[in-house]
Design an enzyme around this catalytic site. Structure first.
Site, short mmCIF file in Angstrom:
data_model
loop_
_atom_site.label_atom_id
_atom_site.label_comp_id
_atom_site.label_asym_id
_atom_site.label_seq_id
_atom_site.Cartn_x
_atom_site.Cartn_y
_atom_site.Cartn_z
N GLN A 1 -4.66 -5.14 7.03
CA GLN A 1 -5.88 -5.89 6.43
C GLN A 1 -5.92 -7.55 7.27
O GLN A 1 -6.95 -8.01 6.93
CB GLN A 1 -5.44 -6.24 5.03
CG GLN A 1 -5.44 -5.00 4.04
CD GLN A 1 -7.09 -4.36 3.95
OE1 GLN A 1 -8.06 -5.17 4.19
NE2 GLN A 1 -7.30 -3.11 3.43
N HIS B 1 1.05 -1.20 -0.07
CA HIS B 1 0.15 0.15 -0.02
C HIS B 1 0.70 1.24 0.14
O HIS B 1 1.97 1.35 0.53
CB HIS B 1 -0.94 -0.22 1.27
CG HIS B 1 -1.91 1.04 1.41
ND1 HIS B 1 -1.49 2.40 1.86
CD2 HIS B 1 -3.30 0.91 1.03
CE1 HIS B 1 -2.73 3.06 1.73
NE2 HIS B 1 -3.77 2.25 1.35
N CYS C 1 -4.95 2.50 -3.91
CA CYS C 1 -3.50 2.97 -3.07
C CYS C 1 -2.58 1.89 -3.17
O CYS C 1 -1.62 1.67 -2.44
CB CYS C 1 -3.69 3.29 -1.75
SG CYS C 1 -4.98 4.51 -1.46
N LYS D 1 -10.32 -0.67 10.27
CA LYS D 1 -10.88 -2.02 9.59
C LYS D 1 -11.20 -3.53 10.11
O LYS D 1 -11.47 -4.32 9.70
CB LYS D 1 -9.47 -2.37 8.60
CG LYS D 1 -9.01 -1.14 7.74
CD LYS D 1 -7.98 -1.52 6.82
CE LYS D 1 -7.31 -0.54 6.11
NZ LYS D 1 -8.18 0.09 5.09
N ASP E 1 2.84 -4.81 8.21
CA ASP E 1 1.45 -3.87 7.86
C ASP E 1 0.32 -4.96 8.08
O ASP E 1 0.28 -5.66 7.16
CB ASP E 1 1.83 -3.34 6.68
CG ASP E 1 0.39 -2.50 6.22
OD1 ASP E 1 -0.58 -2.64 7.00
OD2 ASP E 1 0.40 -1.72 5.19
N1 C6P Z 1 -6.28 0.63 2.83
C1 C6P Z 1 -8.06 -0.02 1.25
O1 C6P Z 1 -9.15 0.44 0.51
P1 C6P Z 1 -5.02 3.54 7.36
O2 C6P Z 1 -5.67 4.44 6.17
O3 C6P Z 1 -3.96 4.37 7.97
O4 C6P Z 1 -6.16 3.07 8.34
O5 C6P Z 1 -4.30 2.15 6.38
C2 C6P Z 1 -3.65 2.54 5.51
C3 C6P Z 1 -3.28 1.06 4.96
C4 C6P Z 1 -2.06 0.40 5.09
N2 C6P Z 1 -1.88 -0.76 4.53
C5 C6P Z 1 -2.84 -1.25 3.92
C6 C6P Z 1 -2.48 -2.77 3.68
C7 C6P Z 1 -3.97 -1.03 3.90
O6 C6P Z 1 -5.06 -1.90 3.23
C8 C6P Z 1 -4.15 0.27 4.04
C9 C6P Z 1 -5.77 0.94 4.04
C10 C6P Z 1 -7.62 0.70 2.44
O7 C6P Z 1 -7.72 -0.69 0.81
C11 C6P Z 1 -7.85 2.23 2.11
S1 C6P Z 1 -7.00 3.00 1.03
#
Ligand code: C6P
Length: 411
Positions: free
Chosen positions: A207, A127, A368, A230, A204
């Site tokens: 997910q 991401h 992203c 999430k 990370d």
């Molecule tokens: N992915 C998606 O629709 P935040 O925004 O900080 O809570 O998470 C960022 C992020 C980091 N790593 C991974 C693997 C992610 O999937 C995400 C967020 C969302 O897939 C929003 S772009």
């Protein structure tokens, strides 16, 4: 905590008021869970209760409300510790979410250890939140970013990873589950290899948190980041797990109240972990409601969640595979309940809009993960991602709607 053997979706759905509505004249089918999941009543109620009864600033006052708010907040640190099986609560830092957690490590650890010519290993399926913070620190320190390639199936090519590792590798940063492909990466093996090369590793788990049991001690992860929103919790809060010795070694990320022991114009001393990394008044209410989300996930149990989501994934793939022009993106052997795909001849944005017109929420675009889209030679995909409250009937309605849309608008 007792585990529910089989999931009763209709009972679970009653806990999510938002699901009980029509969108564009159809019952809402919410398949955008990888972007953000919906919130159970217990999470919503925790916010209402906190602001109705307990709100005060924390760690500052001696009065009753300050103590209640402080103890509620610190209680969730312990719950988060158990959730990821950290050794101690001090290893849990509250942040705004995964993005801030990764930036914290890049700035407070990366900037301290990286020297010119050092290497950071990322993967092609990261991401942007796990790419850009590293690019920023690499540029400043003259470090080099190396990238683990992804196969056509959407799996990391691990032999290439081994070739990239060397004594120059200082940091490996990798997702546990890909948000765009659903691939569950072999993080245990990847961590072992990083350590063997003398590197530290950040996982990370944005997910992974809603789907898998996370155990930082078993994984031997150095750092792990996740977001509450999430995993059925509120937005604006997440955690960074870090091993005590690493967090103690790191300099603070931001300066301000809370993160200090003493401040004088002659010099300032910093607080102990975790407070060293929590400058200013934190997001108290959302941390407390995050506790209710952890409770929700643990009450159901990861095994039950996984079994249910696997059934949804299999049912959806069976239906989608019957659709002419269906092109899945990412068919890894080990996958979470995320399906990315394109339909030959239809732009993903158009399909997303037509599905929305039938009450079905999916995400479209690059998610992203532009470098991954470049690798796959795609502009974007349609992504359907499932959660604990999704039902087999919703899968049927999704597959039927898609077939009808394709009949109407397809080539
Ligand atoms: N992915 C998606 O629709 P935040 O925004 O900080 O809570 O998470 C960022 C992020 C980091 N790593 C991974 C693997 C992610 O999937 C995400 C967020 C969302 O897939 C929003 S772009």
């Amino acid at each position: 905590m007792t585990q529910v053997a089989a999931l009763d979706v209709s009972t679970i759905r009653k806990e999510f008021p938002i699901l009980n509505q029509e969108v564009n004249g159809y019952p809402l089918v919410y398949f955008d869970n990888a972007a953000s999941s919906q919130k159970p009543k217990s999470v919503i109620q925790a916010l209402v209760d906190y602001y109705s009864k307990d709100h005060s600033n924390i760690h500052r006052g001696l009065h009753t409300l300050a103590e209640r708010a402080t103890s509620g907040y610190e209680q969730v640190r312990k719950m988060a510790q158990t959730f990821v099986n950290a050794d101690e609560p001090e290893e849990i830092i509250f942040t705004r979410g995964t993005t801030e957690s990764i930036n914290l490590v890049a700035q407070a650890y990366g900037r301290k250890v990286l020297e010119e010519g050092d290497e950071i290993i990322l993967s092609e399926m990261e991401h942007h939140s796990n790419i850009v913070p590293w690019q920023m620190v690499a540029e400043e320190k003259g470090a080099i970013i190396k990238v683990i390639p992804v196969s056509n199936f959407g799996e990391l090519i691990l032999e290439e990873y081994e070739n990239l590792l060397s004594e120059k590798t200082k940091i490996v940063a990798l997702n546990y589950i890909s948000n765009s492909l659903g691939t569950i990466n072999s993080v245990q093996e990847i961590i072992e290899k990083a350590h063997h090369a003398g590197a530290k590793i950040l996982i990370d788990a944005a997910q992974a948190a809603p789907h898998l049991k996370i155990d930082v001690q078993e994984l031997e992860a150095d750092f792990l980041a996740l977001s509450s929103h999430k995993m059925y919790g509120p937005t604006g809060v997440g955690i960074l797990y870090g091993k005590r010795e690493l967090l103690e070694y790191m300099d603070p990320y931001q300066g301000g109240g809370e993160m200090i022991k003493e401040v004088h114009f002659s010099g300032t001393t910093y607080n102990d972990i975790p407070y060293k990394f929590e400058a200013g008044t934190p997001n108290i209410a959302d941390v407390i409601a995050f506790g209710a989300a952890i409770d929700f996930v643990e009450r159901i149990g990861h095994d039950t969640i996984q079994t249910h989501e696997k059934e949804l994934l299999e049912k959806a793939m069976e239906g989608l595979n019957q659709i002419e022009g269906f092109e899945p993106v990412g068919v890894a052997k080990n996958k979470a309940s995320v399906i990315s795909f394109n339909i030959n001849g239809i732009h993903s944005y158009d399909l997303g809009m037509w599905l929305d017109a039938r009450g079905i929420a999916v995400r479209t675009g690059h998610h992203c993960t532009q470098p991954l889209m470049d690798r796959m030679g795609l502009e974007g995909t349609i992504r359907a991602s499932f959660a604990v409250y999704n039902s087999p009937e919703e899968i049927d309605s999704f597959v039927d709607s898609l077939s009808q849309i394709i009949k109407k608008f397809g080539k």
